[in-house]
Write a protein that holds these residues in place. Structure first.
Motif, PDB file in Angstrom:
ATOM      1  N   ILE A 298      20.823  12.427  -3.855  1.00 45.34           N
ATOM      2  CA  ILE A 298      20.704  11.058  -4.367  1.00 45.34           C
ATOM      3  C   ILE A 298      22.093  10.599  -4.782  1.00 45.34           C
ATOM      4  N   MET A 299      22.535   9.455  -4.225  1.00 47.27           N
ATOM      5  CA  MET A 299      23.897   8.984  -4.490  1.00 47.27           C
ATOM      6  C   MET A 299      23.904   7.525  -4.925  1.00 47.27           C
ATOM      7  N   ASN A 300      24.795   7.225  -5.889  1.00 48.57           N
ATOM      8  CA  ASN A 300      24.961   5.849  -6.372  1.00 48.57           C
ATOM      9  C   ASN A 300      26.415   5.392  -6.293  1.00 48.57           C
ATOM     10  N   ARG A 301      27.253   6.142  -5.584  1.00 45.69           N
ATOM     11  CA  ARG A 301      28.691   5.859  -5.618  1.00 45.69           C
ATOM     12  C   ARG A 301      29.158   4.804  -4.633  1.00 45.69           C
ATOM     13  N   PHE A 302      28.292   4.336  -3.758  1.00 45.21           N
ATOM     14  CA  PHE A 302      28.732   3.397  -2.732  1.00 45.21           C
ATOM     15  C   PHE A 302      28.510   1.928  -3.087  1.00 45.21           C
ATOM     16  N   GLY A 303      27.797   1.664  -4.175  1.00 49.43           N
ATOM     17  CA  GLY A 303      27.549   0.269  -4.519  1.00 49.43           C
ATOM     18  C   GLY A 303      26.423   0.132  -5.524  1.00 49.43           C
ATOM     19  N   LEU A 323      19.335   6.658   3.061  1.00 51.95           N
ATOM     20  CA  LEU A 323      18.411   5.534   3.019  1.00 51.95           C
ATOM     21  C   LEU A 323      18.385   4.898   1.636  1.00 51.95           C
ATOM     22  N   ASP A 324      18.307   3.564   1.631  1.00 54.48           N
ATOM     23  CA  ASP A 324      18.072   2.798   0.410  1.00 54.48           C
ATOM     24  C   ASP A 324      16.584   2.457   0.397  1.00 54.48           C
ATOM     25  N   PHE A 325      15.813   3.218  -0.366  1.00 48.59           N
ATOM     26  CA  PHE A 325      14.358   3.049  -0.370  1.00 48.59           C
ATOM     27  C   PHE A 325      13.941   1.652  -0.816  1.00 48.59           C
ATOM     28  N   ALA A 326      14.693   1.089  -1.777  1.00 51.69           N
ATOM     29  CA  ALA A 326      14.314  -0.202  -2.346  1.00 51.69           C
ATOM     30  C   ALA A 326      14.281  -1.309  -1.302  1.00 51.69           C
ATOM     31  N   SER A 327      15.228  -1.281  -0.367  1.00 52.88           N
ATOM     32  CA  SER A 327      15.296  -2.337   0.651  1.00 52.88           C
ATOM     33  C   SER A 327      14.879  -1.858   2.040  1.00 52.88           C
ATOM     34  N   SER A 347      32.871   4.765   8.240  1.00 50.56           N
ATOM     35  CA  SER A 347      31.781   3.897   8.691  1.00 50.56           C
ATOM     36  C   SER A 347      30.769   3.653   7.578  1.00 50.56           C
ATOM     37  N   MET A 348      30.527   4.686   6.767  1.00 49.21           N
ATOM     38  CA  MET A 348      29.567   4.537   5.676  1.00 49.21           C
ATOM     39  C   MET A 348      30.066   3.543   4.627  1.00 49.21           C
ATOM     40  N   HIS A 355      26.237  -3.859   2.981  1.00 49.61           N
ATOM     41  CA  HIS A 355      24.867  -3.754   2.457  1.00 49.61           C
ATOM     42  C   HIS A 355      24.777  -4.284   1.030  1.00 49.61           C
ATOM     43  N   SER A 356      25.790  -4.021   0.221  1.00 49.62           N
ATOM     44  CA  SER A 356      25.769  -4.465  -1.171  1.00 49.62           C
ATOM     45  C   SER A 356      25.799  -5.990  -1.292  1.00 49.62           C
TER      46      SER A 356
END
Length: 358
Positions: A298-303, A323-327, A347-348, A355-356
């Protein structure tokens, strides 16, 4: 009133869709420009990438070469080793046994093992539950595996656990988080002990076949090799495809197309696991500081969003599945070079920035 709302929707929807297509095109153009440059700069022959937005694949493409010598291009059906992303699938295999009431996550794993037992330790091996193995909180060693260049070198599963890549308890279970591929090798043995069939056959029967992932396998046979990309070192020199006894931890071979199927299965209903089980797998464990569930990072560092999935690295391969489950959105990237991590993260980051804002 209903008719008015319907009419407004019909009139406005095309403009909304067109605006979204325009936003998608911004990302696509950025990836089309950046990916070939990154591949060349890092001596990585090829990459396969897919972008999912609101449950729909908006971009899917292969870049570069799957086989440099034969000038065979990467496509969405090219095979790649995905390293530790294998753990997500192993977690599904375990959770399927839980749903079938064959095992209990919180029972000591040793209760299910007949042909192998933990070596003597000053710590309590009876505290090693299946849940702790899945979440890397069992207190075990063996971070990862290097694999072998030929089938002749491959040890048996018991030889791997006992000698070649000996797995042992080095700290009290469920007191801290420590990544252990060795724990997943024990889960591999657990599956074989409980089902009475090989790990590879069980995963094919219980996971890949129901999901219709026809080009995904823990068995590296002629069919898999025929469609597989080649692996390359940091100088883009071809190297042997490494094989694994510890398949549950690092040995899965698959394609972008099949991982798209898996992404859809993870984000929506599927014939293998319930939503409750998937949510359980993707819920962060306290000891990981919120960074790991059971088989999922689980990662939160990209946005300003949370990504759930896994990364994978073996010699000649780097991959990411997030994957961003919320969207119901996400990105999948597969590369066949030792420096693929640099290409992958580039690329990520481009995708995450887009995405943000969208």
């Amino acid at each position: 009133m209903k008719q008015i709302i319907t009419l407004i929707t019909v009139l406005i929807l095309p403009f909304i869709l067109k605006a979204q297509e325009s936003k998608n095109q911004e990302l696509i153009e950025a990836l089309l420009k950046e990916a070939p440059i990154a591949l060349k700069a890092n001596n990585v022959p090829g990459m396969s990438i897919a972008v999912i937005k609101n449950g729909v694949v908006v971009f899917k493409k292969g870049f570069g070469f799957a086989d440099v010598a034969n000038q065979k291009k990467v496509t969405s059906t090219s095979g790649f080793n995905i390293g530790s992303i294998s753990k997500m699938f192993t977690a599904w295999g375990i959770m399927k046994l839980v749903e079938d009431e064959k095992i209990d996550l919180d029972v000591p794993v040793s209760n299910y093992l007949k042909s192998w037992s933990f070596p003597a330790s000053k710590f309590n091996t009876n505290k090693i539950s299946i849940r702790s193995l899945l979440s890397h909180t069992a207190g075990l060693n063996v971070h990862g595996y290097n694999g072998y260049e030929s089938k002749k070198e491959l040890p048996t599963l018991i030889e791997s656990l006992n000698t070649n890549e000996k797995v042992s308890l080095i700290s009290e279970p469920e007191t801290k988080w420590k990544y252990s591929g060795g724990g997943y090798t024990i889960l591999q043995m657990l599956i074989e002990e409980v089902t009475g069939i090989s790990f590879e056959k069980y995963m094919e029967k219980a996971i890949f076949k129901p999901l219709k992932m026809k080009n995904t396998s823990f068995t590296i046979d002629k069919k898999i090799l025929r469609k597989s990309a080649k692996a390359y070192d940091e100088k883009a020199t071809e190297i042997p495809l490494r094989l694994f006894t510890a398949k549950a931890a690092a040995g899965l071979h698959t394609t972008l197309e099949d991982l798209i199927i898996f992404a859809n299965a993870t984000l929506s209903t599927n014939p293998v696991l319930t939503r409750a089980s998937i949510l359980q797998l993707t819920k962060p464990t306290d000891l990981s500081n919120g960074d790991y569930g059971m088989g999922y990072m689980i990662m939160n560092r990209f946005g300003n969003f949370t990504l759930t999935g896994h990364g994978g690295s073996n010699e000649g391969w780097h991959s990411g599945f997030m994957l961003d489950f919320a969207s119901k959105s996400g990105i999948i990237i597969l590369t066949n070079g030792d420096s693929g991590r640099n290409v992958l993260f580039g690329s990520m980051k481009t995708w995450a920035n887009w995405h943000s804002k969208n």
